[in-house]
Motif scaffolding. Structure first.
Motif, PDB file in Angstrom:
ATOM      1  N   GLU A  87      47.203  41.133  67.376  1.00 43.86           N
ATOM      2  CA  GLU A  87      46.553  39.638  67.293  1.00 43.86           C
ATOM      3  C   GLU A  87      47.717  38.930  66.609  1.00 43.86           C
ATOM      4  O   GLU A  87      48.266  39.270  65.552  1.00 43.86           O
ATOM      5  N   GLN A  88      47.661  37.450  66.525  1.00 42.47           N
ATOM      6  CA  GLN A  88      48.495  36.660  65.787  1.00 42.47           C
ATOM      7  C   GLN A  88      47.906  36.709  64.349  1.00 42.47           C
ATOM      8  O   GLN A  88      46.707  36.471  63.819  1.00 42.47           O
ATOM      9  N   GLY A  89      48.810  36.822  63.272  1.00 44.93           N
ATOM     10  CA  GLY A  89      48.673  36.960  62.138  1.00 44.93           C
ATOM     11  C   GLY A  89      48.220  38.355  61.543  1.00 44.93           C
ATOM     12  O   GLY A  89      47.588  38.361  60.421  1.00 44.93           O
ATOM     13  N   SER A  90      48.186  39.167  62.467  1.00 43.89           N
ATOM     14  CA  SER A  90      47.694  40.400  61.917  1.00 43.89           C
ATOM     15  C   SER A  90      48.278  40.864  60.807  1.00 43.89           C
ATOM     16  O   SER A  90      47.924  41.838  60.180  1.00 43.89           O
ATOM     17  N   PHE A  91      49.524  40.465  60.768  1.00 41.02           N
ATOM     18  CA  PHE A  91      50.425  40.979  59.628  1.00 41.02           C
ATOM     19  C   PHE A  91      50.752  40.096  58.361  1.00 41.02           C
ATOM     20  O   PHE A  91      51.357  40.280  57.529  1.00 41.02           O
ATOM     21  N   GLY A  92      49.879  39.151  58.516  1.00 38.95           N
ATOM     22  CA  GLY A  92      49.664  38.203  57.174  1.00 38.95           C
ATOM     23  C   GLY A  92      50.867  36.729  57.835  1.00 38.95           C
ATOM     24  O   GLY A  92      50.882  36.330  58.990  1.00 38.95           O
ATOM     25  N   THR A  93      51.028  35.830  56.890  1.00 40.68           N
ATOM     26  CA  THR A  93      51.806  34.749  57.099  1.00 40.68           C
ATOM     27  C   THR A  93      52.903  34.741  56.273  1.00 40.68           C
ATOM     28  O   THR A  93      53.230  35.432  55.332  1.00 40.68           O
ATOM     29  N   LEU A  94      53.834  33.857  56.702  1.00 41.95           N
ATOM     30  CA  LEU A  94      55.331  33.698  55.884  1.00 41.95           C
ATOM     31  C   LEU A  94      55.557  32.279  55.837  1.00 41.95           C
ATOM     32  O   LEU A  94      55.690  31.410  56.522  1.00 41.95           O
ATOM     33  N   PRO A  95      55.709  31.990  54.288  1.00 42.71           N
ATOM     34  CA  PRO A  95      56.106  30.482  53.766  1.00 42.71           C
ATOM     35  C   PRO A  95      57.261  30.038  54.520  1.00 42.71           C
ATOM     36  O   PRO A  95      58.201  30.912  54.225  1.00 42.71           O
ATOM     37  N   LEU A  96      57.555  29.051  55.155  1.00 41.33           N
ATOM     38  CA  LEU A  96      58.591  28.557  55.590  1.00 41.33           C
ATOM     39  C   LEU A  96      58.627  26.901  55.686  1.00 41.33           C
ATOM     40  O   LEU A  96      57.914  26.139  56.559  1.00 41.33           O
ATOM     41  N   GLY A  97      59.400  26.333  54.758  1.00 35.50           N
ATOM     42  CA  GLY A  97      59.718  25.119  54.593  1.00 35.50           C
ATOM     43  C   GLY A  97      58.569  24.166  54.387  1.00 35.50           C
ATOM     44  O   GLY A  97      58.225  23.132  55.038  1.00 35.50           O
ATOM     45  N   GLY A  98      57.572  24.810  53.415  1.00 34.88           N
ATOM     46  CA  GLY A  98      56.500  23.968  52.958  1.00 34.88           C
ATOM     47  C   GLY A  98      55.302  24.222  53.951  1.00 34.88           C
ATOM     48  O   GLY A  98      54.373  23.820  53.833  1.00 34.88           O
ATOM     49  N   THR A  99      55.651  25.130  55.087  1.00 33.67           N
ATOM     50  CA  THR A  99      54.404  25.390  55.986  1.00 33.67           C
ATOM     51  C   THR A  99      54.323  26.966  55.945  1.00 33.67           C
ATOM     52  O   THR A  99      55.332  27.808  55.463  1.00 33.67           O
ATOM     53  N   THR A 100      53.437  27.598  56.509  1.00 33.37           N
ATOM     54  CA  THR A 100      53.200  28.948  56.788  1.00 33.37           C
ATOM     55  C   THR A 100      53.267  29.414  58.157  1.00 33.37           C
ATOM     56  O   THR A 100      52.849  28.622  59.044  1.00 33.37           O
TER      57      THR A 100
END
Length: 445
Positions: A87-100
């Motif tokens: 599923e989407q986000g199963s491995f967490g999130t990654l910050p990128l340019g002020g967004t995740t």
């Protein structure tokens, strides 16, 4: 002159073209009858096939010592396939340019197989702990084959004796028929004399009735002998496989069989008698069966090696050679096997008792049969004297008849007595041959 030559030529052609005619023209000897029975008897052929069957069982059990190879393959069509869903986000999130950014940024689906699934492989299994039990099984199979061979030998001797009984029985009934025919002719001649005396008033009807009763008795006896001859002939044809309508027997030559001492026969019987060998092999077989049952308590341990190939399952390799070991032990069989061993000990004790009983029985049979052989030898000597004297008497009567010094009745009476003496001699010879063959069978010769 040409007519005299044509008939022998036609006869020779008939003999050459018709084997049955040739067989009937040539009298059947006792040795030929025995040989034909040993070759054509169906029961003996069954014994031979049983030996071949047991030998094949030995070869079958011997194969079990080698690795067991099994080859298998299968095909399967899967209507539904397994899937791995992340599923989407199963491995967490990654910050990128002020967004995740979610990992993964969308739901991912991975199929775990294919619709078409095929498997194939070969496996080798080499038993280790069971090799001892397999070896014992081979020894048991060899013992069964040896038992079958002794049963075949025993059957051969029985068939040989049966042929001798039928052969001599036919010869004896033939002589008895000659005796009965001579008595009938003699009684008919005496009846004719009585009827002639009645016409002249020199006798009474009582004598005539008595002679008629004698003729009827002899005719009845002759009919019984003919029926017995037909039965003997049918049995002889069945045992030998002869297809001819009639069988002509050759006379038996004088026997010059040398017999051993009683101690010699007893010694040979103790080691070579078929019944003793069969009983001894049966005891050995029960001992091996006990050992096989005891070996069954061991766990089944063996080496395994093989190769497998598969397509359609993405989680397993397509090619997979492997090697390993296998262990199997049924605990319940350990408890049940104790009773099996107990049963086989009882069978071994029975076989031992049967062996001792067989040894005693064979010893008694040898002694009794040796006495019969001695008695038969004495009877043959007496019967030969009777035949010799009756033959000389017949010659004297024939010479006297040629000189007109006696009647036809005297010749018939002497022929009747000679036929009886010859039948008695054949009976004595039969008893001797049966006693001698019994001794050979008992001694395993």
């Amino acid at each position: 002159m040409k007519t005299k030559l044509i008939f022998p030529i036609l006869t020779l052609c008939a003999v050459a073209l018709d084997p049955v005619y040739a067989q009937q023209a040539q009298p059947l000897t006792l040795e030929q009858a025995v040989e034909m029975a040993l070759q054509n008897n169906h029961l003996l052929n069954v014994r031979k096939l049983q030996v071949a069957e047991k030998e094949a069982k030995v070869a079958e059990d011997a194969i079990k010592r080698y690795p067991v190879a099994s080859v298998s393959s299968s095909y399967q069509y899967n209507a539904n396939l397994g899937q791995l869903v992340i599923e989407q986000g199963s491995f967490g999130t990654l910050p990128l340019g002020g967004t995740t950014v979610a990992l993964p940024n969308e739901e991912k689906t991975f199929p775990l197989g294919k619709h078409h699934n095929f498997n194939a492989g070969v496996t080798l299994y080499q038993p280790i702990t069971q090799l001892g039990k397999i070896k014992t099984g081979i020894e048991v199979a060899k013992t069964d084959a040896e038992l079958a061979r002794h049963e075949q030998s025993k059957a051969s001797l029985q068939i040989r004796q049966a042929i001798e009984k039928l052969y001599y029985g036919l010869l004896i009934t033939q002589k008895q028929q000659e005796e009965a025919n001579a008595k009938i002719k003699l009684a008919q001649m005496r009846l004719y004399d009585v009827e002639s005396a009645l016409l002249s008033g020199k006798t009474i009807d009582v004598n005539k009735a008595g002679l008629q009763a004698n003729i009827a008795d002899e005719e009845q006896n002759l009919l019984k002998l003919r029926i017995q001859t037909e039965d003997y002939t049918a049995d002889l044809k069945q045992l030998t496989g002869i297809d001819a309508d009639s069988v002509t027997l050759a006379p038996v030559t004088n026997m010059t069989i040398a017999s051993g001492t009683l101690d010699t026969y007893l010694t040979n019987a103790a080691t070579s008698n078929n019944d003793i060998k069969i009983a001894n092999l049966t005891e050995i077989k029960t001992q091996k069966a006990i050992r096989a049952a005891e070996q069954s308590n061991l766990p089944d341990i063996g080496l395994v090696a093989g190769y497998s190939y598969q397509t359609g399952n993405l989680l397993f390799p397509n090619n997979n050679p492997f090697v390993g070991a296998q262990f199997k032990w049924n605990i319940q069989d350990l408890v049940a096997n104790k009773q099996v061993i107990r049963q086989r000990h009882f069978l071994s004790q029975q076989a031992r008792e049967n062996l001792l009983n067989t040894q005693n029985q064979v010893k008694n049979d040898v002694s009794k049969t040796h006495r019969k052989l001695t008695q038969a030898t004495a009877l043959i000597a007496v019967a030969e004297k009777a035949v010799k004297y009756r033959t000389e008497e017949l010659k004297v009567q024939t010479d006297r008849q040629a000189s007109g010094l006696n009647l036809e009745a005297d010749i018939l009476n002497t022929r009747s007595l000679l036929a009886k003496a010859e039948a008695d001699l054949l009976a004595a010879q039969l008893n001797y041959r049966l006693a001698h063959s019994d001794l050979q069978r008992l001694a395993g010769e």
